[in-house]
Design a protein around this motif. Structure first.
Motif, PDB file in Angstrom:
ATOM      1  N   ALA A   1       0.842  -1.201   0.000  1.00  0.00           N
ATOM      2  CA  ALA A   1       0.000   0.000   0.000  1.00  0.00           C
ATOM      3  C   ALA A   1       0.873   1.245   0.000  1.00  0.00           C
ATOM      4  CB  ALA A   1      -0.917   0.004   1.218  1.00  0.00           C
ATOM      5  N   GLY A   2       0.357   2.284  -0.646  1.00  0.00           N
ATOM      6  CA  GLY A   2       1.076   3.557  -0.700  1.00  0.00           C
ATOM      7  C   GLY A   2       1.155   4.129  -2.095  1.00  0.00           C
TER       8      GLY A   2
ATOM      9  N   ILE B   1       4.169   6.900  -2.000  1.00  0.00           N
ATOM     10  CA  ILE B   1       4.821   7.365  -0.779  1.00  0.00           C
ATOM     11  C   ILE B   1       5.279   6.146   0.001  1.00  0.00           C
ATOM     12  CG2 ILE B   1       4.497   8.555   1.438  1.00  0.00           C
ATOM     13  CD1 ILE B   1       2.523  10.410   0.035  1.00  0.00           C
ATOM     14  N   SER B   2       6.471   6.257   0.581  1.00  0.00           N
ATOM     15  CA  SER B   2       7.003   5.180   1.403  1.00  0.00           C
ATOM     16  C   SER B   2       7.779   5.782   2.570  1.00  0.00           C
ATOM     17  CB  SER B   2       7.923   4.280   0.566  1.00  0.00           C
ATOM     18  OG  SER B   2       8.332   3.161   1.313  1.00  0.00           O
ATOM     19  N   GLY B   3       7.745   5.086   3.687  1.00  0.00           N
ATOM     20  CA  GLY B   3       8.495   5.525   4.859  1.00  0.00           C
ATOM     21  C   GLY B   3       7.724   5.365   6.156  1.00  0.00           C
TER      22      GLY B   3
ATOM     23  N   GLU C   1      -0.487   5.333   2.129  1.00  0.00           N
ATOM     24  CA  GLU C   1      -1.629   5.434   1.220  1.00  0.00           C
ATOM     25  C   GLU C   1      -2.545   6.596   1.603  1.00  0.00           C
ATOM     26  OE1 GLU C   1      -5.448   2.749   0.804  1.00  0.00           O
ATOM     27  OE2 GLU C   1      -3.774   1.855  -0.322  1.00  0.00           O
ATOM     28  N   ALA C   2      -2.828   6.739   2.869  1.00  0.00           N
ATOM     29  CA  ALA C   2      -3.716   7.814   3.323  1.00  0.00           C
ATOM     30  C   ALA C   2      -3.126   9.178   3.001  1.00  0.00           C
ATOM     31  CB  ALA C   2      -3.979   7.684   4.824  1.00  0.00           C
ATOM     32  N   LEU C   3      -1.831   9.345   3.206  1.00  0.00           N
ATOM     33  CA  LEU C   3      -1.204  10.628   2.884  1.00  0.00           C
ATOM     34  C   LEU C   3      -1.274  10.887   1.384  1.00  0.00           C
ATOM     35  CD1 LEU C   3       0.316  13.185   3.576  1.00  0.00           C
ATOM     36  CD2 LEU C   3       2.449  11.838   3.589  1.00  0.00           C
ATOM     37  N   ALA C   4      -0.974   9.892   0.579  1.00  0.00           N
ATOM     38  CA  ALA C   4      -1.054  10.063  -0.883  1.00  0.00           C
ATOM     39  C   ALA C   4      -2.478  10.462  -1.295  1.00  0.00           C
ATOM     40  CB  ALA C   4      -0.620   8.794  -1.594  1.00  0.00           C
TER      41      ALA C   4
END
Length: 133
Positions: free
Chosen positions: A96-97, A114-116, A123-126
């Protein structure tokens, strides 16, 4: 966004993601790709682990190529007992992401990876960043 993601838009998406991460004491890598998964822009924060760089890019690539969130691809693979090798593309990931970016007509014009953080936090931030555009 009408036909594709511009460099300016991609850089703004990355800047907004990193700003959020700084405010929340996180360290992330962010990639934005075009509709076929080719990199438009990428950035990683200081102190971000090395593997997040490749993961962010592959998440974005996968979301663009498969036209869905990477978490949806993972769920489908699990339901059908397929492995990621089914796609015969070593860049495809089910982590996910990765989230596709769609225009108002619903056409995928790119994707963000996004990863980290924890996968579903990535995923939520993206999704939140994409919703702003």
């Amino acid at each position: 966004m009408i036909g594709s993601i511009s460099l300016t838009q991609a850089q703004s998406m990355i800047t907004d993601s990193i700003h959020w991460a700084q405010e929340n004491n996180q360290h992330i890598a962010v990639a934005v790709v075009d509709s076929v998964g080719e990199l438009i822009a990428f950035s990683r924060m200081d102190e971000t682990s090395p593997q997040t760089c490749l993961l962010a890019q592959n998440k974005a690539y996968t979301a663009a190529r498969d036209r869905q969130k990477t978490s949806q691809l993972a769920a489908w693979a699990k339901e059908t007992s397929k492995t990621i090798n089914f796609w015969t593309d070593p860049r495809i990931t089910g982590m996910a992401g990765g989230v596709p970016v769609k225009n108002k007509a619903g056409k995928v014009v790119g994707a963000m990876g996004i990863s980290g953080m924890a996968e579903f936090d990535d995923e939520a931030l993206a999704q939140n960043i994409i919703a702003q555009f």
